[in-house]
Design a protein around this motif. Structure first.
Motif, short mmCIF file in Angstrom:
data_model
loop_
_atom_site.label_atom_id
_atom_site.label_comp_id
_atom_site.label_asym_id
_atom_site.label_seq_id
_atom_site.Cartn_x
_atom_site.Cartn_y
_atom_site.Cartn_z
N VAL A 1 0.79 -0.84 0.02
CA VAL A 1 0.29 -0.36 0.08
C VAL A 1 0.36 1.50 0.17
O VAL A 1 1.88 1.62 1.39
CB VAL A 1 -1.21 -0.34 1.63
CG1 VAL A 1 -1.62 1.15 1.13
CG2 VAL A 1 -1.68 -1.30 1.27
N GLY B 1 -2.53 2.18 7.01
CA GLY B 1 -2.98 2.24 8.17
C GLY B 1 -4.53 2.98 7.75
O GLY B 1 -5.04 2.65 9.37
N GLY C 1 -6.69 0.89 6.48
CA GLY C 1 -7.53 -0.12 6.43
C GLY C 1 -7.06 -1.01 4.39
O GLY C 1 -7.91 -2.23 4.52
N ASN D 1 9.32 -7.75 9.42
CA ASN D 1 8.17 -6.91 8.50
C ASN D 1 6.87 -6.99 9.46
O ASN D 1 5.65 -8.03 9.36
CB ASN D 1 7.82 -7.64 7.12
CG ASN D 1 6.70 -5.94 6.70
OD1 ASN D 1 6.59 -5.84 7.52
ND2 ASN D 1 6.88 -6.67 5.31
N ARG E 1 -4.52 -10.69 11.48
CA ARG E 1 -5.70 -9.86 11.50
C ARG E 1 -6.45 -10.85 10.21
O ARG E 1 -8.20 -10.80 10.12
CB ARG E 1 -5.46 -8.75 11.16
CG ARG E 1 -6.54 -7.52 11.56
CD ARG E 1 -6.63 -7.12 13.27
NE ARG E 1 -7.94 -5.91 13.77
CZ ARG E 1 -9.40 -6.94 12.95
NH1 ARG E 1 -9.41 -8.24 12.66
NH2 ARG E 1 -9.69 -5.72 13.40
#
Ligand SMILES: CC(C)(COP(=O)(O)OP(=O)(O)OC[C@H]1O[C@@H](n2cnc3c(N)ncnc32)[C@H](O)[C@@H]1OP(=O)(O)O)[C@@H](O)C(=O)NCCC(=O)NCCS
Length: 222
Positions: free
Chosen positions: A160, A166, A168, A197, A206
């Motif tokens: 990203v 940060g 999502g 990492n 997650r």
């Protein structure tokens, strides 16, 4: 047991090879020294278990952690993630150049930084051009802000853009990759990352991935 890597040698402008062995023992190391001298190889890669004692000239450059996810139905991907289109490529290459600095190449001073960045731009380009089965793109205000490459029941490159982290998007990308594989009947999905990492490991955990194993990358400097 030792091979010259022509593509890597050409790309980095130095002799690069790969050692294949069960373990990094003193005998294996001494054969490697000789082979590198005879074959003008400057850097030799080795991937395997952690060496009990690291032979002179070898450096541990990365812990390669594999995480796995047993596929099950997940939520439909968010509309901010869509399949790659050709016009995305320059933006994805820029994101790749700036994103993969936890790599074993970046951690080894033998490798030119700019070439290491270019390696990842090349990798995402090739992924988009057919190396990957699918590349999914996350957008922010309609512009490409991240990517995930899906290849052989594994998540390949994922990143990203720094300014969009940060919020999502990483989770949306992994969820979209999980949906892609689950809807195609894959029993499980793996992903590999660097032990150092923390962001990537936290992201995958997650999303339901669990650590399945670890190996270690060593580079020998001839
Ligand atoms: C890894 C990466 C893709 C995460 O993208 P992101 O959009 O920032 O991630 P998200 O905002 O979706 O966060 C997802 C979860 O990851 C975790 N996470 C993200 N960044 C983190 C960080 N720097 N440290 C610890 N945890 C982090 C958070 O706990 C978050 O969980 P939450 O939803 O419960 O808050 C991004 O940091 C990146 O592009 N890094 C550089 C490229 C890279 O390392 N790719 C992986 C190579 S294998």
């Amino acid at each position: 047991m030792i091979e010259r890597l022509d593509w890597d040698s050409g790309f980095f402008g130095m002799g690069v090879g790969r050692l294949h062995a069960e373990a990094l023992t003193p005998e294996v190391a001494s054969r490697s020294y000789e082979w590198c001298r005879e074959n003008r190889v400057t850097c030799l890669y080795f991937l395997g278990p952690e060496a009990a004692e690291v032979p002179p000239g070898f450096h541990m450059v990365d812990e390669r952690v594999t995480l796995a996810w047993a596929a099950h139905p997940v939520a439909a991907p968010s509309p901010v993630v869509r399949p790659f289109v050709a016009a995305d490529l320059p933006a994805l290459e820029d994101i790749a150049r700036q994103s993969h600095r936890d790599s074993r190449f970046h951690s080894d001073p033998l490798f030119d930084r700019a070439r290491c960045d270019e390696l990842y731009a090349t990798w995402i380009r090739r992924s988009c051009q057919g190396l990957a089965d699918s590349v999914l793109v996350a957008t922010c205000a309609g512009l490409p802000a991240g990517y995930v490459a899906c290849q052989n029941e594994a998540i390949g490159l994922i990143a990203v853009a720094g300014t969009a982290q940060g919020s999502g998007l990483g989770r949306q990308l992994v969820t979209a990759a999980q949906h892609y594989y689950q809807s195609r009947g894959a029993p499980s999905v793996t992903v590999v990352t660097q032990g150092r990492n923390r962001a990537a490991r936290a992201l995958y955990e997650r999303c339901g991935f669990r650590v399945a194993g670890a190996q270690y990358w060593y580079h020998f400097h001839a």
